[in-house]
Enzyme design. Structure first.
Site, PDB file in Angstrom:
ATOM      1  N   TYR A  80     111.289  64.037  -2.682  1.00  0.00           N
ATOM      2  CA  TYR A  80     110.559  62.966  -1.982  1.00  0.00           C
ATOM      3  C   TYR A  80     110.886  61.619  -2.628  1.00  0.00           C
ATOM      4  CZ  TYR A  80     106.519  60.312  -0.228  1.00  0.00           C
ATOM      5  OH  TYR A  80     105.703  59.365   0.350  1.00  0.00           O
TER       6      TYR A  80
ATOM      7  N   ALA B  78     113.439  60.839  -4.410  1.00  0.00           N
ATOM      8  CA  ALA B  78     114.849  60.498  -4.141  1.00  0.00           C
ATOM      9  C   ALA B  78     114.989  59.893  -2.747  1.00  0.00           C
ATOM     10  CB  ALA B  78     115.713  61.742  -4.264  1.00  0.00           C
TER      11      ALA B  78
ATOM     12  N   ASP C 187     112.142  63.678  17.079  1.00  0.00           N
ATOM     13  CA  ASP C 187     112.312  64.076  15.679  1.00  0.00           C
ATOM     14  C   ASP C 187     113.282  63.065  15.062  1.00  0.00           C
ATOM     15  OD1 ASP C 187     113.084  65.172  13.265  1.00  0.00           O
ATOM     16  OD2 ASP C 187     113.198  67.218  14.022  1.00  0.00           O
TER      17      ASP C 187
ATOM     18  N   LYS D  59     112.752  58.329  -0.979  1.00  0.00           N
ATOM     19  CA  LYS D  59     112.099  57.015  -0.902  1.00  0.00           C
ATOM     20  C   LYS D  59     112.887  55.973  -1.706  1.00  0.00           C
ATOM     21  CE  LYS D  59     108.622  58.124   1.789  1.00  0.00           C
ATOM     22  NZ  LYS D  59     108.535  57.563   3.153  1.00  0.00           N
TER      23      LYS D  59
ATOM     24  N   SER E 110     107.149  54.305  -0.700  1.00  0.00           N
ATOM     25  CA  SER E 110     106.086  54.871  -1.539  1.00  0.00           C
ATOM     26  C   SER E 110     106.301  54.325  -2.941  1.00  0.00           C
ATOM     27  CB  SER E 110     106.224  56.402  -1.551  1.00  0.00           C
ATOM     28  OG  SER E 110     105.491  56.961  -2.627  1.00  0.00           O
TER      29      SER E 110
HETATM   30  N1  LIG Z   1      99.524  59.144   2.449  1.00  0.00           N
HETATM   31  C1  LIG Z   1     100.058  58.764   1.298  1.00  0.00           C
HETATM   32  O1  LIG Z   1      99.484  58.979   0.218  1.00  0.00           O
HETATM   33  C2  LIG Z   1     101.377  58.032   1.291  1.00  0.00           C
HETATM   34  C3  LIG Z   1     101.752  57.406   0.099  1.00  0.00           C
HETATM   35  C4  LIG Z   1     102.963  56.736   0.050  1.00  0.00           C
HETATM   36  C5  LIG Z   1     103.780  56.704   1.148  1.00  0.00           C
HETATM   37  N2  LIG Z   1     103.393  57.346   2.297  1.00  0.00           N
HETATM   38  C6  LIG Z   1     104.317  57.318   3.427  1.00  0.00           C
HETATM   39  O2  LIG Z   1     103.655  56.873   4.573  1.00  0.00           O
HETATM   40  C7  LIG Z   1     104.281  57.416   5.729  1.00  0.00           C
HETATM   41  C8  LIG Z   1     103.207  58.008   6.643  1.00  0.00           C
HETATM   42  O3  LIG Z   1     102.571  59.055   5.927  1.00  0.00           O
HETATM   43  P1  LIG Z   1     101.093  59.554   6.245  1.00  0.00           P
HETATM   44  O4  LIG Z   1     100.370  59.568   4.961  1.00  0.00           O
HETATM   45  O5  LIG Z   1     100.525  58.862   7.408  1.00  0.00           O
HETATM   46  O6  LIG Z   1     101.410  61.083   6.594  1.00  0.00           O
HETATM   47  P2  LIG Z   1     100.930  62.020   7.820  1.00  0.00           P
HETATM   48  O7  LIG Z   1      99.508  61.790   8.114  1.00  0.00           O
HETATM   49  O8  LIG Z   1     101.398  63.385   7.442  1.00  0.00           O
HETATM   50  O9  LIG Z   1     101.805  61.461   9.017  1.00  0.00           O
HETATM   51  C9  LIG Z   1     103.200  61.605   9.009  1.00  0.00           C
HETATM   52  C10 LIG Z   1     103.730  61.166  10.345  1.00  0.00           C
HETATM   53  O10 LIG Z   1     105.160  61.342  10.344  1.00  0.00           O
HETATM   54  C11 LIG Z   1     105.517  62.108  11.474  1.00  0.00           C
HETATM   55  N3  LIG Z   1     106.709  62.896  11.195  1.00  0.00           N
HETATM   56  C12 LIG Z   1     106.921  63.772  10.184  1.00  0.00           C
HETATM   57  N4  LIG Z   1     108.141  64.316  10.302  1.00  0.00           N
HETATM   58  C13 LIG Z   1     108.713  63.761  11.410  1.00  0.00           C
HETATM   59  C14 LIG Z   1     109.951  63.919  12.051  1.00  0.00           C
HETATM   60  N5  LIG Z   1     110.883  64.757  11.594  1.00  0.00           N
HETATM   61  N6  LIG Z   1     110.194  63.194  13.177  1.00  0.00           N
HETATM   62  C15 LIG Z   1     109.263  62.334  13.665  1.00  0.00           C
HETATM   63  N7  LIG Z   1     108.066  62.142  13.096  1.00  0.00           N
HETATM   64  C16 LIG Z   1     107.799  62.854  11.976  1.00  0.00           C
HETATM   65  C17 LIG Z   1     104.304  62.972  11.762  1.00  0.00           C
HETATM   66  O11 LIG Z   1     104.262  63.334  13.136  1.00  0.00           O
HETATM   67  P3  LIG Z   1     104.656  64.754  13.768  1.00  0.00           P
HETATM   68  O12 LIG Z   1     104.276  65.792  12.785  1.00  0.00           O
HETATM   69  O13 LIG Z   1     103.893  64.748  15.053  1.00  0.00           O
HETATM   70  O14 LIG Z   1     106.143  64.640  13.987  1.00  0.00           O
HETATM   71  C18 LIG Z   1     103.174  62.001  11.477  1.00  0.00           C
HETATM   72  O15 LIG Z   1     102.943  61.190  12.594  1.00  0.00           O
HETATM   73  C19 LIG Z   1     105.284  58.448   5.224  1.00  0.00           C
HETATM   74  O16 LIG Z   1     106.579  57.909   5.252  1.00  0.00           O
HETATM   75  C20 LIG Z   1     104.847  58.679   3.806  1.00  0.00           C
HETATM   76  O17 LIG Z   1     105.900  59.104   2.970  1.00  0.00           O
HETATM   77  C21 LIG Z   1     102.219  58.002   2.387  1.00  0.00           C
END
Ligand SMILES: NC(=O)c1ccc[n+]([C@@H]2O[C@H](COP(=O)([O-])OP(=O)(O)OC[C@H]3O[C@@H](n4cnc5c(N)ncnc54)[C@H](OP(=O)(O)O)[C@@H]3O)[C@@H](O)[C@H]2O)c1
Length: 264
Positions: free
Chosen positions: A152, A154, A60, A156, A139
């Site tokens: 969120y 804030a 985590d 980022k 993001s």
């Molecule tokens: N998808 C979008 O539209 C988007 C847009 C802009 C930025 N982002 C950024 O891209 C990154 C990845 O997002 P995603 O879209 O791939 O989301 P996702 O599919 O929900 O994946 C999030 C990942 O983060 C892990 N995670 C969450 N909380 C955690 C914690 N406390 N400790 C360790 N791991 C943790 C989750 O794994 P577990 O649950 O197994 O821990 C999962 O592997 C994020 O930082 C997000 O803010 C995404």
């Protein structure tokens, strides 16, 4: 990327998992961290099937000791760290005044911002030794305000300030800092986003079929890591928005509002 040791947080699904697969195909050695070990094992198996070495660490990122553990695991398995990708993150979908418990905002800050700080702090001495690369997955909400995303956005923005400052401190060290600013990407992040009652909203309000695919987003991230790029603003709308924000910021506010209302 061949034989480079890459530590990816949030590698169990979404962008992190796809990044692991694309880097596996390029011959990287992978350290995959997240909380869900079953999902991590599945991603590691996919990477191994592509011919890569991969280990998993249940961690985590909000807990500094877990971040130390993932760095130690990387060193034990591979003896070095070349790239740290701070990708783990969680989102929210609630107007500030509707949020029942403000603790939600503290949790988002602890995961998205302090998680990246803890991982970077523990990996940095080893990245200095290899002239390595730090990547922060922020993001567009880390560059401009977005309604329903106060906490969120804030967290980022905090990442942006931290890594932009660290980049200057690391000037001349051989360690590069690359920031990634995606727009909407089709992953499960919205289903898991925290709603006003502190629970996941479960149904994405975004038209997931109309937003950037995860493969395309990750191809761009891989290119940025390979080229040690300073930052990547992913979408044409994002690029135009950051430019417009310099002289018409309220227009950018309206674009952000409309994007949330339309869900794309
Ligand atoms: N998808 C979008 O539209 C988007 C847009 C802009 C930025 N982002 C950024 O891209 C990154 C990845 O997002 P995603 O879209 O791939 O989301 P996702 O599919 O929900 O994946 C999030 C990942 O983060 C892990 N995670 C969450 N909380 C955690 C914690 N406390 N400790 C360790 N791991 C943790 C989750 O794994 P577990 O649950 O197994 O821990 C999962 O592997 C994020 O930082 C997000 O803010 C995404």
């Amino acid at each position: 990327m061949k034989d480079l040791v890459v530590l990816i947080t949030g590698a169990s699904k979404g962008i992190g998992a796809e990044l692991a697969r694309q880097l596996a195909a390029k011959g990287a050695k992978l350290v995959l961290a997240a909380r869900n070990s079953n999902e991590l094992d599945e991603v590691a198996a996919q990477c191994k099937a592509l011919g890569a070495f991969a280990i998993t660490v249940k961690a985590d990122v909000a807990v500094e000791h877990d971040c130390q553990t993932m760095v130690t695991a990387a060193l034990l398995a591979f003896g070095r760290i070349d790239v740290l990708v701070n990708n783990a993150g969680m989102s929210m979908w609630a107007r500030f005044e509707d949020i029942e418990d403000v603790e939600v905002l503290a949790r988002i800050m602890q995961v998205n911002y302090m998680g990246a700080v803890y991982c970077t702090r523990n990996a940095l001495p080893h990245l200095r030794a290899t002239g390595g690369r730090i990547v922060g997955v922020s993001s567009l909400a880390g560059r401009t305000g977005v309604p329903t995303r106060t906490g969120y956005s804030a967290s980022k923005h905090a990442m942006t300030g931290f890594f932009d400052s660290l980049r200057i401190e690391l000037d001349g060290s051989g360690v590069s800092v690359t920031m990634i600013y995606p727009g909407f990407v089709a992953t499960g992040i919205r289903e898991n986003a925290t709603g006003p009652n502190g629970k996941p909203i479960l149904v994405s309000p975004v038209k997931e079929g109309e937003v950037m695919g995860v493969e395309e987003c990750v191809r761009r991230i891989v290119k940025a890591i390979e080229g040690r790029e300073r930052e990547v603003v992913m979408t044409a709308r994002g690029k135009m928005g950051l430019w417009l924000k310099l002289f018409a910021p309220s227009l950018v506010d309206r674009i952000a509002k409309r994007a949330i209302e339309k869900g794309r």
